[in-house]
Scaffold this motif. Structure first.
Motif, PDB file in Angstrom:
ATOM      1  N   ASP A 179       0.837  -1.201  -0.013  1.00 42.57           N
ATOM      2  CA  ASP A 179       0.110   0.038  -0.061  1.00 42.57           C
ATOM      3  C   ASP A 179       0.921   1.318  -0.017  1.00 42.57           C
ATOM      4  N   LEU A 209      -7.163   2.052  -3.822  1.00 48.03           N
ATOM      5  CA  LEU A 209      -7.857   1.860  -2.511  1.00 48.03           C
ATOM      6  C   LEU A 209      -8.843   2.568  -2.070  1.00 48.03           C
ATOM      7  N   ASN A 212     -11.352   5.679   2.393  1.00 43.58           N
ATOM      8  CA  ASN A 212     -10.951   5.967   3.966  1.00 43.58           C
ATOM      9  C   ASN A 212      -9.746   5.344   4.012  1.00 43.58           C
ATOM     10  N   TYR A 213      -9.361   4.324   3.672  1.00 43.66           N
ATOM     11  CA  TYR A 213      -8.129   3.501   4.003  1.00 43.66           C
ATOM     12  C   TYR A 213      -7.216   4.393   3.159  1.00 43.66           C
ATOM     13  N   THR A 216      -6.414   7.650   5.378  1.00 42.05           N
ATOM     14  CA  THR A 216      -5.619   7.273   6.849  1.00 42.05           C
ATOM     15  C   THR A 216      -4.116   6.833   6.289  1.00 42.05           C
ATOM     16  N   ARG A 217      -3.906   6.167   5.341  1.00 40.25           N
ATOM     17  CA  ARG A 217      -2.441   5.719   5.106  1.00 40.25           C
ATOM     18  C   ARG A 217      -1.690   6.627   4.511  1.00 40.25           C
TER      19      ARG A 217
END
Length: 281
Positions: A179, A209, A212-213, A216-217
């Protein structure tokens, strides 16, 4: 563009200069100032003769034999020969179709003011030979093998430039977790397309992705939110334009990717402590 009209930096288009091919190589002798401008394409340049100044995004650099540089569609620049001299350089322009995804990420995922290096006399010949090879192959580009040779030469030049430029100050190697790799590639994309209306959802799609993910990342990877990161890219570009052109502030606002002048002025003052008009003066 007339030498006394510097209010509107010129935008060079792919349609004007590349047409059917994804690249073109020119040998450009400059006996007078090449006015500030930017491009829709990449430009890989190599100075072969003369001396002068090369101003990239507001940063003035010495231009002389052996200077190798890369300009992206997010950069603007001007070249100024020293009085009484002619500054000669190879000018290789190409589209992003010639950059594979991994090379793209390696070049642009981390911030650099510019990708520039100065070659020694010892190293000059090998780089000059790559440009000469592209120049020869350009005449035979209809042949499949010629296209492959040119792509390979461009990749070798970019890798040499990246190695010689070194890592940005304070940066370490890019992480290799899957990621983080995708977020790094998306950051590279943002550095070249920040003037476009890019939502978090569109950036998440670019990374493959969920929004939301990704959000965050992205914050874990960069230390700031997606919107803050994107706004900073736009403000850096606007600040350089303010200092190196007489482009009206309204034009700079929109050229930098902002959609309204009040938002631009608020964000600029918050970042730099003064409004755009004071920053220029």
């Amino acid at each position: 563009m007339p030498a006394n009209d510097r209010s509107l930096p010129h935008r060079l288009t792919s349609r004007e200069f590349m047409q059917e091919l994804p690249f073109r190589l020119f040998i450009s002798p400059l006996a007078q100032r090449l006015e500030v401008h930017w491009h829709e394409f990449f430009e890989l340049g190599f100075v072969t003769m003369g001396e002068g100044k090369h101003v990239i995004n507001g940063h003035s650099l010495s231009a002389r034999k052996g200077m190798l540089f890369l300009l992206t569609p997010a950069d603007f620049h001007e070249m100024i020969p020293a009085p009484g001299t002619t500054l000669v350089h190879y000018n290789l322009i190409f589209s992003d179709k010639l950059l594979d995804k991994e090379l793209y990420r390696l070049l642009f995922a981390q911030y650099r003011k510019h990708l520039v290096c100065q070659l020694s006399e010892e190293d000059y010949g090998a780089i000059a030979a790559e440009f000469e090879r592209i120049h020869r192959e350009q005449e035979q580009i209809a042949a499949l093998e010629a296209g492959r040779i040119v792509k390979g030469a461009i990749e070798r030049l970019l890798i040499e430039l990246m190695r010689r430029s070194g890592l940005p100050e304070g940066a370490g190697p890019l992480e290799q977790a899957s990621d983080q790799h995708e977020i790094g590639a998306t950051i590279a994309f943002l550095r070249l397309h920040f003037r476009e209306p890019l939502t978090l959802e569109a950036a998440a799609r670019e990374a493959g992705l969920s929004p939301n993910y990704f959000s965050t990342r992205f914050r874990q990877y960069t230390g700031v939110t997606y919107q803050h990161f994107l706004q900073n890219l736009r403000l850096q570009f606007a600040g350089s334009l303010l200092q190196t052109s007489t482009l009206p502030i309204t034009e700079i606002c929109f050229a930098s990717g902002f959609r309204t002048l009040p938002h631009f002025e608020r964000a600029f003052k918050q970042r730099y402590g003064v409004p755009p008009s004071k920053y220029r003066s």
